[in-house]
Design an enzyme around this catalytic site. Sequence first.
Site: not given
Lengths: 120, 130
Positions: B77-79, B82
């Site tokens: 999940v892209c920080i 997210a």
Amino acid sequence: MTSKRILLICRKAPYGNALARETAEIALAAGAFDQELAIAFIGDGVWQLLDQQDSADIQQKNHQKLLSAFELYGISESYAESAALAERNIDHSRLSLAAKPVNQQQLADLFEQADILLTV
Amino acid sequence: MRFSLMILGAPYSSQSVATALRFTQAAIDAGHSFHRVFFYHDGVNSGNALITPPQDENNIPQQWQSLADKHGIDLVVCIASALKRGVLDKKEAERYEQTNHNLNNGFTISGLGQLVDASIESDRLITFGP
């Protein structure tokens, strides 16, 4: 890390949705990782290239400003779909980024030359 | 062939997430392998552990977990996407002094470098959504 030629395909208009911004962030990340990266603006994506964007009234960050960071990250190869510019009546002189206009055949060749197509 | 996916659609809003799941299963059945699924933009919501679907609908997070588990697929999940959409793991919750965290098991939070890495390590990177 091996290097591949990545073609990032931008199809989204700069405002109304976060996708254009998030696509540009992918470009900057790829630039930071020293990948060979080219960017093609096609369809509504060519709106991203317009000069003199002013997004103050919609309280959004200026997309043109983000694109202007490309050079700093070593991203110098960018293309704009000629037909998309013509359909939207955008003259090449109104573009902020030095994107090279390409016809459909040239676009197909770019797709062919890339190891990886990254489409948003 | 070795695939990676980028998921941009939000679960239960965009059909693209269900399509991506079916594509993954079909490609595995046809003998292909997967390196990573990178959740970006609204796609990061697939990593929300609090998703509670009605019983007559697919459990999307569970479907990802089970595919990843069975076939060794990395779910990232892209920080940046997210955090602003309220999907945080324990570490990020502590860093930003939030009282709760909600990243589902089997997902990890990481940066866009993981997407660049996925494009290097895979033969094809396929976008689903938004």
